[in-house]
Scaffold this motif. Sequence first.
Motif, mmCIF file in Angstrom:
data_model
loop_
_atom_site.group_PDB
_atom_site.id
_atom_site.type_symbol
_atom_site.label_atom_id
_atom_site.label_comp_id
_atom_site.label_asym_id
_atom_site.label_seq_id
_atom_site.Cartn_x
_atom_site.Cartn_y
_atom_site.Cartn_z
ATOM 1 N N SER A 1 32.074 -45.643 41.398
ATOM 2 C CA SER A 1 32.557 -45.480 40.027
ATOM 3 C C SER A 1 33.994 -44.971 40.083
ATOM 4 C CB SER A 1 31.660 -44.457 39.336
ATOM 5 O OG SER A 1 32.230 -44.024 38.149
ATOM 6 N N ILE A 2 34.944 -45.841 39.860
ATOM 7 C CA ILE A 2 36.349 -45.421 39.869
ATOM 8 C C ILE A 2 37.094 -45.998 38.681
ATOM 9 C CG2 ILE A 2 36.776 -47.188 41.653
ATOM 10 C CD1 ILE A 2 39.225 -45.612 42.496
ATOM 11 N N ARG B 1 34.319 -51.649 38.999
ATOM 12 C CA ARG B 1 32.985 -51.752 38.386
ATOM 13 C C ARG B 1 32.621 -53.228 38.177
ATOM 14 N NH1 ARG B 1 32.390 -50.647 32.123
ATOM 15 N NH2 ARG B 1 33.298 -52.701 32.255
ATOM 16 N N ARG C 1 25.775 -52.783 45.426
ATOM 17 C CA ARG C 1 25.348 -51.771 44.478
ATOM 18 C C ARG C 1 26.564 -51.091 43.865
ATOM 19 N NH1 ARG C 1 20.766 -48.449 43.922
ATOM 20 N NH2 ARG C 1 21.233 -46.418 43.006
ATOM 21 N N TYR C 2 26.516 -50.955 42.559
ATOM 22 C CA TYR C 2 27.495 -50.108 41.879
ATOM 23 C C TYR C 2 27.032 -48.678 42.075
ATOM 24 C CZ TYR C 2 30.122 -47.859 38.156
ATOM 25 O OH TYR C 2 30.931 -47.025 37.447
ATOM 26 N N ASP D 1 27.111 -45.114 41.054
ATOM 27 C CA ASP D 1 27.526 -44.247 39.954
ATOM 28 C C ASP D 1 27.451 -42.783 40.369
ATOM 29 O OD1 ASP D 1 28.538 -43.915 37.442
ATOM 30 O OD2 ASP D 1 26.900 -44.950 36.422
ATOM 31 N N VAL D 2 28.352 -42.006 39.827
ATOM 32 C CA VAL D 2 28.358 -40.562 40.083
ATOM 33 C C VAL D 2 28.385 -39.847 38.732
ATOM 34 C CG1 VAL D 2 29.494 -40.737 42.322
ATOM 35 C CG2 VAL D 2 30.873 -40.505 40.260
ATOM 36 N N PRO D 3 27.909 -38.610 38.690
ATOM 37 C CA PRO D 3 27.835 -37.931 37.390
ATOM 38 C C PRO D 3 29.204 -37.464 36.901
ATOM 39 C CG PRO D 3 27.100 -36.467 39.140
ATOM 40 C CD PRO D 3 27.365 -37.791 39.784
ATOM 41 N N GLN D 4 29.354 -37.471 35.601
ATOM 42 C CA GLN D 4 30.534 -36.846 34.983
ATOM 43 C C GLN D 4 30.122 -35.550 34.291
ATOM 44 O OE1 GLN D 4 33.436 -37.893 35.591
ATOM 45 N NE2 GLN D 4 33.422 -40.109 35.855
ATOM 46 N N GLY E 1 23.716 -33.232 35.621
ATOM 47 C CA GLY E 1 24.383 -34.170 36.533
ATOM 48 C C GLY E 1 23.831 -34.093 37.947
ATOM 49 N N TYR F 1 20.498 -35.952 38.164
ATOM 50 C CA TYR F 1 20.748 -37.389 38.062
ATOM 51 C C TYR F 1 21.298 -37.934 39.384
ATOM 52 C CZ TYR F 1 23.481 -41.586 37.094
ATOM 53 O OH TYR F 1 24.021 -42.842 37.163
ATOM 54 N N GLN G 1 18.915 -38.119 42.340
ATOM 55 C CA GLN G 1 18.030 -39.273 42.213
ATOM 56 C C GLN G 1 18.767 -40.573 42.593
ATOM 57 O OE1 GLN G 1 14.775 -39.357 41.811
ATOM 58 N NE2 GLN G 1 14.791 -41.611 41.858
ATOM 59 N N GLU G 2 20.036 -40.668 42.182
ATOM 60 C CA GLU G 2 20.839 -41.839 42.567
ATOM 61 C C GLU G 2 20.972 -41.915 44.092
ATOM 62 O OE1 GLU G 2 22.542 -44.376 40.519
ATOM 63 O OE2 GLU G 2 20.890 -43.594 39.325
ATOM 64 N N PHE H 1 36.196 -47.209 31.197
ATOM 65 C CA PHE H 1 36.719 -46.041 31.893
ATOM 66 C C PHE H 1 37.853 -45.379 31.109
ATOM 67 C CE2 PHE H 1 39.713 -44.005 34.649
ATOM 68 C CZ PHE H 1 38.908 -43.194 35.408
ATOM 69 N N MET I 1 31.570 -34.357 26.456
ATOM 70 C CA MET I 1 31.383 -35.588 27.245
ATOM 71 C C MET I 1 29.917 -36.004 27.208
ATOM 72 S SD MET I 1 31.702 -37.959 29.647
ATOM 73 C CE MET I 1 33.106 -38.024 30.751
ATOM 74 N N HIS J 1 28.096 -38.799 29.252
ATOM 75 C CA HIS J 1 28.282 -39.819 30.283
ATOM 76 C C HIS J 1 27.132 -40.804 30.259
ATOM 77 C CE1 HIS J 1 28.083 -40.895 34.824
ATOM 78 N NE2 HIS J 1 28.733 -41.818 34.156
ATOM 79 N N TYR K 1 26.387 -46.780 34.193
ATOM 80 C CA TYR K 1 26.631 -48.224 34.044
ATOM 81 C C TYR K 1 25.417 -49.014 34.536
ATOM 82 C CZ TYR K 1 29.036 -52.702 34.839
ATOM 83 O OH TYR K 1 29.430 -54.016 34.829
ATOM 84 N N ASP L 1 22.990 -52.676 38.126
ATOM 85 C CA ASP L 1 21.930 -53.522 38.664
ATOM 86 C C ASP L 1 21.179 -54.263 37.559
ATOM 87 O OD1 ASP L 1 22.412 -53.058 41.306
ATOM 88 O OD2 ASP L 1 21.105 -51.304 41.438
ATOM 89 N N ASN M 1 15.754 -42.634 35.401
ATOM 90 C CA ASN M 1 16.733 -41.596 35.756
ATOM 91 C C ASN M 1 17.921 -41.603 34.793
ATOM 92 O OD1 ASN M 1 17.743 -39.516 37.470
ATOM 93 N ND2 ASN M 1 19.079 -40.993 38.479
ATOM 94 N N TYR N 1 18.781 -38.478 32.293
ATOM 95 C CA TYR N 1 20.125 -37.895 32.400
ATOM 96 C C TYR N 1 20.793 -37.838 31.019
ATOM 97 C CZ TYR N 1 25.103 -37.843 33.965
ATOM 98 O OH TYR N 1 26.438 -37.574 34.171
#
Lengths: 391, 437
Positions: free
Chosen positions: A106-107, A112, A128-129, A131-134, A141, A144, A147-148, B134, B153, B155, B158, B161, B167, B171
């Motif tokens: 995730s950038i 993406r 795979r994309y 994703d990281v928490p914000q 976060g 989440y 689990q990711e 983004f 925020m 979030h 995305y 998949d 999850n 979240y």
Amino acid sequence: MTMPDTATIVARASALFEDLHFSSAREWKSAAPGRKVIGYMPIYVPREIIHAAGMLPLGIVGGGDQLEVIHGDAYYQSYICRIPRSTIELGVSGRLDFVDGMLFPSICDVIRNLSGMWKLMFPHVYSRYFDVPQNYRDDIGGNYYAQELAELRDALAELRGAPVTDEALRASIVAYNDNRRLVRELYDYRIAQPWQVPAAEVYLLMRAGLVLPVEQHSELLRDYLAAARAVERPRRDNCRVVVAGVFCEQPPLNLIKSLELAGCYVVDDDLLLVTRWLTAEVPTDGDPLQNLALAFLHHSESTAAKYEPNAREKGQHLVRAVRRSKAEGVIFASPSFCDPALLDRPMLQHALSEAGIPYVSFKYAENSGQMQPIREQAGTFADSIKLWSGQ
Amino acid sequence: MNTNVATMKGKAADVEKDASMRKQKEMMAAHYDRLTAVPQTGEKVCSTFVPGNLNELIGCFDLVNNLPEVNAIQNGLRRTSGQYVLEAEKLGHSEDVCTYVKSDIGMIAKGNIAPNGKPFPNPDVLLLSYTGCFTFMKWFELLREQYQCETIMLHTPYMGDGKVTPNMIQYMVKQLREEVIPKLERVSGVKFDIDRLRERLARSAQAEENLVHVLQSARRRPSPIDAYFGGIYYIGPIFGAFRGTEDAIQYYRFLREEIDARVAAGAGPITPEGDMGPEKYRLVVEGPPNYTNFRQFWKMFYDEGAVVVASSYTKVGGVYDLGFRHDPQRPLETLAEYCLGVYTNRSLPMRIEMLSNYVEEYGADGLLINSIKSCNSFSAGQLLMMREVEKRTGKPAAFVESDLVDPRYFSAANIKNRLESYFQMVEQRRASARSAA
């Protein structure tokens, strides 16, 4: 055994850098049956999980200025940055045909969307994309993200046909903790004596970390640190700068060299952040995925792709980097059309202005050829710092 | 309410609008009046985004919704965005980045004047529903620097998949319950009432049902609507400040009746110059429109007898035609699912499948992509999308380029030329098909 000198080590790193067929990763893969290679793009993926699965994490940061992009341009409009088109070029030209999986962190929207393109263009490759928490609360976060991470671990386990154990994960965390410690040592050494470790050499060493197994990379860093300390190099009358905005599409090596030739010692940067993304040791006891998740939440680099929840903190990571590295100014070098870098830049510049830190900005592409304008700009910036700073 | 098929003359003598379009315009104007009257009424303002907006939730706290994207669109339509973009660039913003952001920043720098000529109030809270783009995150960090107000925020992960996982829902619900709602309570001084949210969600679902009926009317021949240029009018209330309100229910009921009347009369879509005339080409369009030359762009289509029967842009604020409805029985989960499902939060393969299905289901002649220079969320990957949709449907696709609200990137001659070539290509395909038969 004779200790290698810096020139030998840098020559090895340079050969790895120039090899757009990734021969070393191919050799690693073919050295034992069943080995797999997982590519990843900037900014960050938890390489520990890939390593624990017995796979080689392979950093893919575009094709640089030596790759002729023939097919990749057909996939992108002129107003989209260059890294996705050269990455596609690497893919369609067969240079990544040995890669078993690709991770797209995730950038930004371009990387993406590239994750979906990869699924369509290379349907037999696991992609795979990532994703990281914000959100940075442990119970939101953190849960989440843990689990990711578990989903990634399980997907890699399926790919290799065997589970990835906690024990293996802990061993991988140890290996990467060691590697990050060495990277930090190198960066600290450069802060102390930048003439001893030119920016281009540091960069090549970090790039080697994208293609080598972590143990080999750590050895390379150890050797380099020992070799660099053993020989005195001439000290120039350069100013000290932090380079910011170079966290995704890579500047040409010549650009990095040009900055120093123009009179700027690069004493910190945000190049190849994956090599030092986690800023503290990850605990090696307890739940390894939880440890990686918490390290991300509370001990990771600040960059444009991460939300900064505290308004007063915005840009302060850069101010701190300047103070810590005793820099005299910041060079914002951003890839053309890079949303994260370019949208973030005004806010970072405001923070620098408030702190009384001078800066200069320019853009580049990974295949920029003309360095003269950049050299002139950086040279003028260096002169202005030398002439007027402190007045 | 007038539901006659006969069009009503708009204020400007040369512009014709359906009654629903006039009503929509009145609703938007009333909202801007409410927003700019905040210093007098004492209401509090929540700025947020269109995709993934939480209008029902915002309404539960009596907050007035302000949408910077919509403001940028208004500035584009009014031809003021160009000077705002330049102003932002003068302030140090790159020429490469989103022109919505620069229009907004430039507008603030030049007095922050709303379309009704009155100053916008400063927001009390920025609700950063980070969905599908983004740039949103950076945009509100920039606005936070400007307004120095509470920023929340949310979030949205995305759908890389192509699926929503438990999850992701957990979240988002946890963020809503433990971060978003308590902060909105604090800013507004209003206690959260989940029954109030349920009521609003139920109202949303009613409006959504009628919106879908209207959008899917384009499956008919002739299509009674233009689902891109006209569609932008239709989505305005539900994507903007009105989802979850009685006004939205009334508007979409009214719109449905109006479109049903057009169907009964066998009429095609209304254009700014009246009824479109014979339908010659049916298109699916991907990507946002250009707003600085909106009517000129539209005219290039209707002059050729081209009607847009489905578009992706009208799904950025919710993909209702694929079955999603806000569900009052699962109030927080449904908000999470809504945010996750908006068009730009969908993976490229999902988008391609959606567009290919549109081409088939709406009997389109092909796909047209309007690629936006400063919108990577849409634009990155569109050339592959074009090829894939062509491959899957066997229908021709074409590509034009413009920008959202930067007039420097609208080249009328270039776009017209490409459109004309495209229509010729469609004709050739038809001729080939006829001769093969």
